[in-house]
Write a protein that holds these residues in place. Structure first.
Motif, PDB file in Angstrom:
ATOM      1  N   GLY A  13       0.858  -1.181   0.000  1.00 20.75           N
ATOM      2  CA  GLY A  13       0.000   0.000   0.000  1.00 20.75           C
ATOM      3  C   GLY A  13       0.891   1.226   0.000  1.00 20.75           C
ATOM      4  O   GLY A  13       2.043   1.171   0.423  1.00 20.75           O
ATOM      5  N   LEU A  14       0.365   2.318  -0.471  1.00 20.30           N
ATOM      6  CA  LEU A  14       1.158   3.528  -0.638  1.00 20.30           C
ATOM      7  C   LEU A  14       0.453   4.707   0.008  1.00 20.30           C
ATOM      8  O   LEU A  14      -0.754   4.881  -0.165  1.00 20.30           O
ATOM      9  N   ILE A  15       1.209   5.500   0.755  1.00 19.74           N
ATOM     10  CA  ILE A  15       0.722   6.764   1.293  1.00 19.74           C
ATOM     11  C   ILE A  15       1.699   7.843   0.854  1.00 19.74           C
ATOM     12  O   ILE A  15       2.867   7.822   1.240  1.00 19.74           O
ATOM     13  N   ALA A  16       1.226   8.755   0.028  1.00 24.49           N
ATOM     14  CA  ALA A  16       2.039   9.875  -0.439  1.00 24.49           C
ATOM     15  C   ALA A  16       1.534  11.142   0.247  1.00 24.49           C
ATOM     16  O   ALA A  16       0.335  11.406   0.272  1.00 24.49           O
ATOM     17  N   PRO A  21       2.858  12.641  -8.838  1.00 24.78           N
ATOM     18  CA  PRO A  21       3.800  12.014  -9.785  1.00 24.78           C
ATOM     19  C   PRO A  21       4.102  12.913 -10.983  1.00 24.78           C
ATOM     20  O   PRO A  21       3.859  12.566 -12.140  1.00 24.78           O
ATOM     21  N   VAL A  22       4.636  14.085 -10.678  1.00 25.43           N
ATOM     22  CA  VAL A  22       5.019  15.056 -11.708  1.00 25.43           C
ATOM     23  C   VAL A  22       6.310  15.726 -11.273  1.00 25.43           C
ATOM     24  O   VAL A  22       6.651  15.750 -10.092  1.00 25.43           O
ATOM     25  N   ASP A  23       7.023  16.294 -12.234  1.00 21.84           N
ATOM     26  CA  ASP A  23       8.173  17.124 -11.887  1.00 21.84           C
ATOM     27  C   ASP A  23       7.637  18.397 -11.237  1.00 21.84           C
ATOM     28  O   ASP A  23       6.726  19.034 -11.763  1.00 21.84           O
ATOM     29  N   ASP A  99      11.971  16.314  -9.104  1.00 20.54           N
ATOM     30  CA  ASP A  99      11.777  15.541 -10.329  1.00 20.54           C
ATOM     31  C   ASP A  99      11.099  14.201 -10.031  1.00 20.54           C
ATOM     32  O   ASP A  99      11.273  13.630  -8.960  1.00 20.54           O
ATOM     33  N   PHE A 100      10.329  13.709 -11.006  1.00 15.13           N
ATOM     34  CA  PHE A 100       9.680  12.412 -10.879  1.00 15.13           C
ATOM     35  C   PHE A 100      10.212  11.491 -11.963  1.00 15.13           C
ATOM     36  O   PHE A 100      10.383  11.901 -13.111  1.00 15.13           O
ATOM     37  N   SER A 101      10.462  10.247 -11.592  1.00 17.57           N
ATOM     38  CA  SER A 101      11.160   9.298 -12.470  1.00 17.57           C
ATOM     39  C   SER A 101      10.365   8.823 -13.683  1.00 17.57           C
ATOM     40  O   SER A 101      10.944   8.344 -14.645  1.00 17.57           O
ATOM     41  N   PHE A 102       9.053   8.928 -13.639  1.00 17.31           N
ATOM     42  CA  PHE A 102       8.225   8.399 -14.727  1.00 17.31           C
ATOM     43  C   PHE A 102       7.408   9.525 -15.341  1.00 17.31           C
ATOM     44  O   PHE A 102       6.969  10.432 -14.644  1.00 17.31           O
ATOM     45  N   ARG A 135      -4.215   7.853 -13.254  1.00 20.75           N
ATOM     46  CA  ARG A 135      -3.667   6.982 -14.288  1.00 20.75           C
ATOM     47  C   ARG A 135      -2.488   6.172 -13.763  1.00 20.75           C
ATOM     48  O   ARG A 135      -2.338   4.996 -14.098  1.00 20.75           O
ATOM     49  N   PHE A 136      -1.629   6.793 -12.938  1.00 20.61           N
ATOM     50  CA  PHE A 136      -0.514   6.060 -12.339  1.00 20.61           C
ATOM     51  C   PHE A 136      -0.990   5.162 -11.191  1.00 20.61           C
ATOM     52  O   PHE A 136      -0.477   4.064 -11.000  1.00 20.61           O
TER      53      PHE A 136
END
Length: 172
Positions: A13-16, A21-23, A99-102, A135-136
């Motif tokens: 699970g993910l908590i941001a 997910p953007v630069d 920066d974001f990697s994807f 989308r991600f």
């Protein structure tokens, strides 16, 4: 977010927290924080209260200062405090830190439960990036907290409540 997208099998699970997910361009505050951290190390402080006094001229909000000072550790001789990440490395990394990697959600996504906690007074998770987040991270849930970027420090109880509810929902 990067770990979840790169190796989804290892993330349950993910908590941001106030990140998308953007630069992102970091606010100018980060540069002044680094300068304050430099001043702390140059002063060779041995107590957190001394470090806090120095940092006051760079940040008036106590919760933010407390968060920044959690990165202080004792030197190997136990006498002085220093920052866990060397200030020189931190300073030279600031321009790339946002920066974001994807950049293509059609190539990679994380289908696990995801909580995005957004500070409503922060610019890092704008409404216009929510479709991209979806989308991600198609299973994402958004929680808005009346705070700036330092959500955990500014509103710890609201943050704790959001996380507990998310974890309880994920278990059920």
């Amino acid at each position: 977010m990067t770990v979840a997208l790169r190796s989804p099998q290892v993330v349950g699970g993910l908590i941001a927290v106030d990140n998308a997910p953007v630069d992102a361009i970091l606010k100018s505050d980060f540069h002044k924080y680094v300068q304050g951290m430099r001043d702390i190390e140059q002063a060779q402080v041995s107590r957190q209260a001394e470090a806090n006094d120095i940092l006051k001229k760079y940040e008036e909000a106590l919760p933010i200062r407390q968060f920044l000072l959690t990165n202080l550790v004792r030197s190997s001789d136990g006498e002085l405090l220093r920052f866990r990440i060397p200030i020189k490395i931190l300073a030279s990394s600031l321009d790339k830190m946002g920066d974001f990697s994807f950049n293509n959600p059609d190539e990679v996504r994380y289908d696990g439960p995801t909580l995005i906690v957004r500070g409503t007074k922060s610019h890092y998770v704008a409404d216009d990036v929510l479709p991209l987040i979806g989308r991600f991270f198609p299973m994402f849930k958004l929680v808005d907290i009346d705070s700036g970027h330092w959500v955990i420090s500014e509103k710890p109880e609201a943050f704790r409540k959001a996380v507990v509810e998310f974890l309880e929902d994920a278990e059920g």
